[in-house]
Scaffold this motif. Structure first.
Motif, PDB file in Angstrom:
ATOM      1  N   UNK A   1     -15.576  -8.398  12.001  1.00 28.27           N
ATOM      2  CA  UNK A   1     -15.283  -7.209  12.084  1.00 28.27           C
ATOM      3  C   UNK A   1     -16.564  -6.409  11.245  1.00 28.27           C
ATOM      4  N   UNK A   2     -16.828  -5.106  11.679  1.00 24.19           N
ATOM      5  CA  UNK A   2     -18.006  -4.187  11.177  1.00 24.19           C
ATOM      6  C   UNK A   2     -17.402  -3.098  10.496  1.00 24.19           C
ATOM      7  N   UNK A   3     -16.056  -2.975  10.145  1.00 22.87           N
ATOM      8  CA  UNK A   3     -15.535  -1.765   9.637  1.00 22.87           C
ATOM      9  C   UNK A   3     -15.094  -2.079   8.050  1.00 22.87           C
ATOM     10  N   UNK A   4     -15.663  -3.122   7.360  1.00 24.42           N
ATOM     11  CA  UNK A   4     -15.381  -3.234   5.956  1.00 24.42           C
ATOM     12  C   UNK A   4     -14.054  -3.569   5.519  1.00 24.42           C
ATOM     13  N   UNK A   5     -13.145  -2.638   5.402  1.00 27.20           N
ATOM     14  CA  UNK A   5     -11.784  -2.571   4.944  1.00 27.20           C
ATOM     15  C   UNK A   5     -10.854  -1.722   5.845  1.00 27.20           C
ATOM     16  N   UNK A   6     -10.099  -1.915   6.407  1.00 33.14           N
ATOM     17  CA  UNK A   6      -9.256  -0.843   7.206  1.00 33.14           C
ATOM     18  C   UNK A   6      -7.869  -1.335   7.648  1.00 33.14           C
ATOM     19  N   UNK A   7      -6.968  -0.311   7.723  1.00 32.83           N
ATOM     20  CA  UNK A   7      -5.354  -0.321   7.953  1.00 32.83           C
ATOM     21  C   UNK A   7      -5.372  -0.535   9.329  1.00 32.83           C
ATOM     22  N   UNK A   8      -4.726  -1.365  10.134  1.00 30.99           N
ATOM     23  CA  UNK A   8      -4.326  -1.358  11.522  1.00 30.99           C
ATOM     24  C   UNK A   8      -3.154  -2.275  11.626  1.00 30.99           C
ATOM     25  N   UNK A   9      -2.244  -1.681  12.347  1.00 30.09           N
ATOM     26  CA  UNK A   9      -0.897  -2.373  12.918  1.00 30.09           C
ATOM     27  C   UNK A   9      -0.235  -3.073  11.760  1.00 30.09           C
ATOM     28  N   UNK A  10      -0.021  -2.443  10.649  1.00 29.47           N
ATOM     29  CA  UNK A  10       0.714  -2.926   9.262  1.00 29.47           C
ATOM     30  C   UNK A  10       0.050  -3.977   8.619  1.00 29.47           C
ATOM     31  N   UNK A  11      -1.406  -4.091   8.909  1.00 32.93           N
ATOM     32  CA  UNK A  11      -2.038  -5.112   8.218  1.00 32.93           C
ATOM     33  C   UNK A  11      -3.151  -4.469   7.565  1.00 32.93           C
ATOM     34  N   UNK A  12      -3.863  -5.010   6.673  1.00 34.07           N
ATOM     35  CA  UNK A  12      -4.977  -4.543   5.786  1.00 34.07           C
ATOM     36  C   UNK A  12      -5.966  -5.613   6.202  1.00 34.07           C
ATOM     37  N   UNK A  13      -6.910  -5.139   6.870  1.00 35.01           N
ATOM     38  CA  UNK A  13      -7.942  -6.076   7.492  1.00 35.01           C
ATOM     39  C   UNK A  13      -9.313  -5.813   6.804  1.00 35.01           C
ATOM     40  N   UNK A  14      -9.871  -7.263   6.676  1.00 39.93           N
ATOM     41  CA  UNK A  14     -11.215  -7.531   5.639  1.00 39.93           C
ATOM     42  C   UNK A  14     -12.107  -8.039   6.446  1.00 39.93           C
TER      43      UNK A  14
ATOM     44  N   UNK B   1       1.040  -1.112   0.281  1.00 34.41           N
ATOM     45  CA  UNK B   1       0.093  -0.086  -0.094  1.00 34.41           C
ATOM     46  C   UNK B   1       0.860   1.185   0.104  1.00 34.41           C
ATOM     47  N   UNK B   2       0.863   1.895  -1.047  1.00 34.69           N
ATOM     48  CA  UNK B   2       1.654   3.018  -1.227  1.00 34.69           C
ATOM     49  C   UNK B   2       3.304   2.662  -1.213  1.00 34.69           C
ATOM     50  N   UNK B   3       3.697   1.241  -1.613  1.00 34.12           N
ATOM     51  CA  UNK B   3       4.840   0.664  -1.462  1.00 34.12           C
ATOM     52  C   UNK B   3       5.196   0.145  -0.275  1.00 34.12           C
ATOM     53  N   UNK B   4       4.507   0.189   0.871  1.00 34.53           N
ATOM     54  CA  UNK B   4       4.635  -0.318   2.301  1.00 34.53           C
ATOM     55  C   UNK B   4       4.013  -1.786   2.175  1.00 34.53           C
ATOM     56  N   UNK B   5       4.653  -2.692   2.468  1.00 38.86           N
ATOM     57  CA  UNK B   5       3.928  -4.186   2.631  1.00 38.86           C
ATOM     58  C   UNK B   5       2.797  -4.266   3.730  1.00 38.86           C
ATOM     59  N   UNK B   6       1.816  -4.692   3.550  1.00 37.18           N
ATOM     60  CA  UNK B   6       0.748  -4.974   4.430  1.00 37.18           C
ATOM     61  C   UNK B   6       0.124  -6.186   4.284  1.00 37.18           C
ATOM     62  N   UNK B   7       0.085  -6.929   5.453  1.00 41.15           N
ATOM     63  CA  UNK B   7      -0.353  -8.350   5.504  1.00 41.15           C
ATOM     64  C   UNK B   7      -2.168  -8.496   5.217  1.00 41.15           C
ATOM     65  N   UNK B   8      -2.540  -9.209   4.456  1.00 43.18           N
ATOM     66  CA  UNK B   8      -4.014  -8.982   4.283  1.00 43.18           C
ATOM     67  C   UNK B   8      -4.718 -10.082   5.343  1.00 43.18           C
ATOM     68  N   UNK B   9      -5.444  -9.455   6.227  1.00 45.47           N
ATOM     69  CA  UNK B   9      -5.967 -10.304   7.382  1.00 45.47           C
ATOM     70  C   UNK B   9      -7.540 -10.439   7.302  1.00 45.47           C
ATOM     71  N   UNK B  10      -8.180 -11.408   7.268  1.00 44.82           N
ATOM     72  CA  UNK B  10      -9.378 -11.577   7.071  1.00 44.82           C
ATOM     73  C   UNK B  10     -10.234 -11.819   8.490  1.00 44.82           C
TER      74      UNK B  10
ATOM     75  N   UNK C   1     -11.828  -3.371  -4.253  1.00 41.24           N
ATOM     76  CA  UNK C   1     -12.917  -2.236  -4.213  1.00 41.24           C
ATOM     77  C   UNK C   1     -12.175  -1.299  -3.367  1.00 41.24           C
ATOM     78  N   UNK C   2     -11.605  -1.461  -2.196  1.00 46.35           N
ATOM     79  CA  UNK C   2     -11.050  -0.587  -1.309  1.00 46.35           C
ATOM     80  C   UNK C   2      -9.869   0.244  -1.842  1.00 46.35           C
ATOM     81  N   UNK C   3      -9.066  -0.662  -2.318  1.00 42.47           N
ATOM     82  CA  UNK C   3      -7.859  -0.061  -3.067  1.00 42.47           C
ATOM     83  C   UNK C   3      -8.099   0.575  -4.262  1.00 42.47           C
TER      84      UNK C   3
END
Length: 271
Positions: free
Chosen positions: A136-149, A123-132, A162-164
């Motif tokens: 969650x009730x927030x759709x997609x969000x960034x938290x603590x180096x992870x992209x949470x879905x 994400x903008x060149x910074x690696x993020x781990x995709x976490x399912x 869609x979020x990207x």
């Protein structure tokens, strides 16, 4: 027969009646135009690599001086640019001769990265781990180096994409308007697409278009591409004047351009 019948006066009256009477539909109908022949479909060339048939996209360019071939960013095919006069037999032989080069280039492509739980996505060149996180009730969000879905696992890839795209629109539009404001110009339209052949474009009408995959590239690279296209609103060319305008918006475009040449094709391997 009456005296005078068929004489000059009668013949004159007959010609006047014929001239004043409306023509019959058959006589007034225009002859049908000859049918326009349907153009023959463009020739299709295929390249077989290790038993796999790769489509070849042929582009005729009147400015091209020679034949060139490049690999599609995802490695699913090749693109050939040719002058208008080059015969199809020559094109087929040219493509066949490049089979070893295409095979080698495909082996150098990075492996595809599906949007699944545990995948690493920049994400903008910074690696993020995709976490399912189904709870969650927030759709997609960034938290603590992870992209949470959140949501169902079947929807994870679509939600991530869609979020990207939304994040890309936010980042690109903000930079486009900022750079345009610096130059005192206004784009007529800004759109985002999933283009393979270019990262951005500017039309003669002032419409800008960008690849949403720029959100995966480092921030400086994204900013350079946006600045590049906005600069075309001032200089619709690649002259020294154009690059001087780009230099007003970003510090060193050569670094970003080198990054795209080296790493750009890999951005198409995500998703």
């Amino acid at each position: 027969m009456r005296p005078g019948a068929g004489g000059p006066l009668e013949r004159l009256v007959g010609r006047l009646r014929q001239a004043l009477s409306p023509p019959s539909p058959a006589a007034s109908a225009k002859p049908p135009k000859p049918a326009t022949p349907t153009p023959a479909p463009a020739p299709v060339i295929a390249l077989c690599i290790d038993g796999e048939s790769l489509p070849v996209t042929l582009r005729r360019n009147p400015r091209a001086k020679r034949l060139t071939l490049r690999l599609d960013p995802q490695g699913d095919g090749v693109v050939v640019v040719a002058p208008p006069h080059v015969a199809l037999t020559v094109l087929k032989r040219f493509v066949a001769d490049k089979s070893d080069w295409v095979r080698m280039q495909r082996t150098r492509l990075p492996a595809g990265v599906a949007f699944t739980d545990g995948a690493t996505v920049p994400l903008l060149g910074v690696p993020h781990v995709l976490r399912h996180q189904p709870e969650g009730r927030r759709g997609v969000w960034v938290d603590d180096g992870a992209l949470r879905v959140s949501g169902q696992a079947d929807h994870l890839a679509r939600r991530t994409t869609d979020w990207l795209k939304r994040r890309a629109r936010t980042e690109i539009l903000a930079r486009a308007h900022r750079h345009a404001g610096q130059l005192g110009v206004t784009p007529t339209r800004i759109t985002l697409r999933d283009t393979r052949s270019r990262w951005g474009s500017c039309s003669s009408s002032g419409a800008l278009s960008f690849s949403w995959r720029l959100i995966l590239a480092p921030e400086a690279v994204l900013d350079y591409v946006v600045a590049h296209e906005v600069a075309h609103l001032v200089e619709f060319n690649h002259s020294p004047r154009f690059w001087a305008v780009v230099g007003q918006l970003v510090d060193d475009p050569t670094v970003a351009r080198a990054w795209l040449r080296q790493n750009g094709p890999g951005l198409h391997r995500y998703g």
